[in-house]
Design a protein around this motif. Structure first.
Motif, mmCIF file in Angstrom:
data_model
loop_
_atom_site.group_PDB
_atom_site.id
_atom_site.type_symbol
_atom_site.label_atom_id
_atom_site.label_comp_id
_atom_site.label_asym_id
_atom_site.label_seq_id
_atom_site.Cartn_x
_atom_site.Cartn_y
_atom_site.Cartn_z
ATOM 1 N N ASP A 52 0.813 -1.221 0.000
ATOM 2 C CA ASP A 52 0.000 0.000 0.000
ATOM 3 C C ASP A 52 0.845 1.269 0.000
ATOM 4 O O ASP A 52 0.334 2.353 -0.266
ATOM 5 C CB ASP A 52 -0.936 0.017 1.212
ATOM 6 C CG ASP A 52 -1.956 -1.097 1.157
ATOM 7 O OD1 ASP A 52 -2.507 -1.340 0.065
ATOM 8 O OD2 ASP A 52 -2.194 -1.735 2.191
ATOM 9 N N THR A 72 2.329 6.884 -0.994
ATOM 10 C CA THR A 72 1.107 6.091 -0.995
ATOM 11 C C THR A 72 -0.008 6.834 -1.719
ATOM 12 O O THR A 72 -0.090 8.067 -1.634
ATOM 13 C CB THR A 72 0.660 5.747 0.442
ATOM 14 O OG1 THR A 72 -0.514 4.952 0.391
ATOM 15 C CG2 THR A 72 0.385 6.986 1.262
ATOM 16 N N ASN A 73 -0.830 6.100 -2.431
ATOM 17 C CA ASN A 73 -1.988 6.662 -3.131
ATOM 18 C C ASN A 73 -1.618 7.859 -4.013
ATOM 19 O O ASN A 73 -2.338 8.856 -4.071
ATOM 20 C CB ASN A 73 -3.073 7.074 -2.135
ATOM 21 C CG ASN A 73 -3.619 5.892 -1.360
ATOM 22 O OD1 ASN A 73 -3.765 4.809 -1.905
ATOM 23 N ND2 ASN A 73 -3.912 6.106 -0.097
ATOM 24 N N TYR A 100 1.873 -1.937 4.570
ATOM 25 C CA TYR A 100 0.645 -2.665 4.260
ATOM 26 C C TYR A 100 -0.463 -2.194 5.198
ATOM 27 O O TYR A 100 -0.201 -1.813 6.330
ATOM 28 C CB TYR A 100 0.844 -4.174 4.450
ATOM 29 C CG TYR A 100 1.906 -4.760 3.562
ATOM 30 C CD1 TYR A 100 1.569 -5.300 2.335
ATOM 31 C CD2 TYR A 100 3.245 -4.766 3.949
ATOM 32 C CE1 TYR A 100 2.549 -5.846 1.504
ATOM 33 C CE2 TYR A 100 4.212 -5.299 3.126
ATOM 34 C CZ TYR A 100 3.862 -5.832 1.913
ATOM 35 O OH TYR A 100 4.829 -6.364 1.094
ATOM 36 N N PRO A 103 -5.510 2.476 4.301
ATOM 37 C CA PRO A 103 -6.763 2.620 3.563
ATOM 38 C C PRO A 103 -6.618 3.619 2.427
ATOM 39 O O PRO A 103 -5.712 4.449 2.424
ATOM 40 C CB PRO A 103 -7.754 3.124 4.614
ATOM 41 C CG PRO A 103 -6.905 3.788 5.636
ATOM 42 C CD PRO A 103 -5.587 3.070 5.628
ATOM 43 N N ARG A 104 -7.523 3.555 1.470
ATOM 44 C CA ARG A 104 -7.488 4.447 0.311
ATOM 45 C C ARG A 104 -7.783 5.900 0.671
ATOM 46 O O ARG A 104 -7.195 6.802 0.140
ATOM 47 C CB ARG A 104 -8.518 3.984 -0.730
ATOM 48 C CG ARG A 104 -7.992 2.891 -1.598
ATOM 49 C CD ARG A 104 -7.306 3.539 -2.735
ATOM 50 N NE ARG A 104 -6.918 2.618 -3.763
ATOM 51 C CZ ARG A 104 -5.713 2.667 -4.285
ATOM 52 N NH1 ARG A 104 -4.817 3.490 -3.851
ATOM 53 N NH2 ARG A 104 -5.415 1.869 -5.265
ATOM 54 N N GLY A 105 -8.722 6.147 1.578
ATOM 55 C CA GLY A 105 -9.150 7.502 1.893
ATOM 56 C C GLY A 105 -8.096 8.349 2.580
ATOM 57 O O GLY A 105 -8.041 9.542 2.403
ATOM 58 N N PRO A 107 -4.191 7.676 5.063
ATOM 59 C CA PRO A 107 -3.418 6.680 5.792
ATOM 60 C C PRO A 107 -3.667 6.729 7.300
ATOM 61 O O PRO A 107 -3.823 7.782 7.885
ATOM 62 C CB PRO A 107 -1.974 7.026 5.453
ATOM 63 C CG PRO A 107 -1.995 8.408 4.944
ATOM 64 C CD PRO A 107 -3.373 8.685 4.433
#
Length: 163
Positions: A52, A72-73, A100, A103-105, A107
């Motif tokens: 992630d 990330t993202n 790992y 979450p997507r929304g 961190p």
């Protein structure tokens, strides 16, 4: 033929029925100790689990904290950690790790990380660390060179976003 109950019998029966209706199911016994998940098992990675985020940290000898970037993202977030040290390194050590459980929304990265068993002893054998926090975020850190050993302070490694 019709049956009629005396009013006194109904008056005594209604509170008993109301009490019985409010009572829930009987309490369940506690699970056996071998049925409760160990804290480290919450961080077990299945084969093929996607990364992630990627963490890059720079540790400098004599400094109380390390700084770096969490990628990330599609974002590069500045990170500061305390409570992490390396033995066998020079004045500056650059570390890389995989993260790992983000979450997507946004961190759940900030927090206190402690050493966990992530389903294998490979990190321990190579001097690396498997670190997990209360949000179930897992960081796998490896030393950059053989002979270096990473360690975490007694209270854990504390990570925060920002400098």
């Amino acid at each position: 033929m019709t049956f009629r109950a005396p009013r006194r019998a109904l008056a005594g029966l209604l509170p008993a029925l109301a009490l019985a209706a409010c009572a829930g199911p009987p309490p369940q016994p506690a699970p056996a100790p071998d049925m409760v998940a160990a804290p480290g098992s919450l961080f077990t990675l299945s084969p093929g689990t996607p990364v992630d985020g990627n963490l890059r940290l720079t540790l400098r000898r004599g400094q109380p904290s390390a700084t770096g970037i969490l990628a990330t993202n599609g974002q590069n977030l500045p990170v500061t950690v305390t409570g992490l040290s390396v033995q066998g390194g020079g004045a500056r050590v650059d570390l890389r790790g995989q993260v790992y459980g983000l979450p997507r929304g946004g961190p759940d990265f900030p927090g206190t990380y402690n050493i966990v068993d992530a389903g294998g002893a490979s990190a321990a054998l190579t001097g690396g660390l498997s670190l997990g926090n209360d949000n179930l975020v897992l960081i796998l850190l490896q030393p950059p060179r053989e002979g270096m050993v990473l360690s975490v302070a007694q209270g854990g490694m504390v990570a925060r976003l920002g400098r």
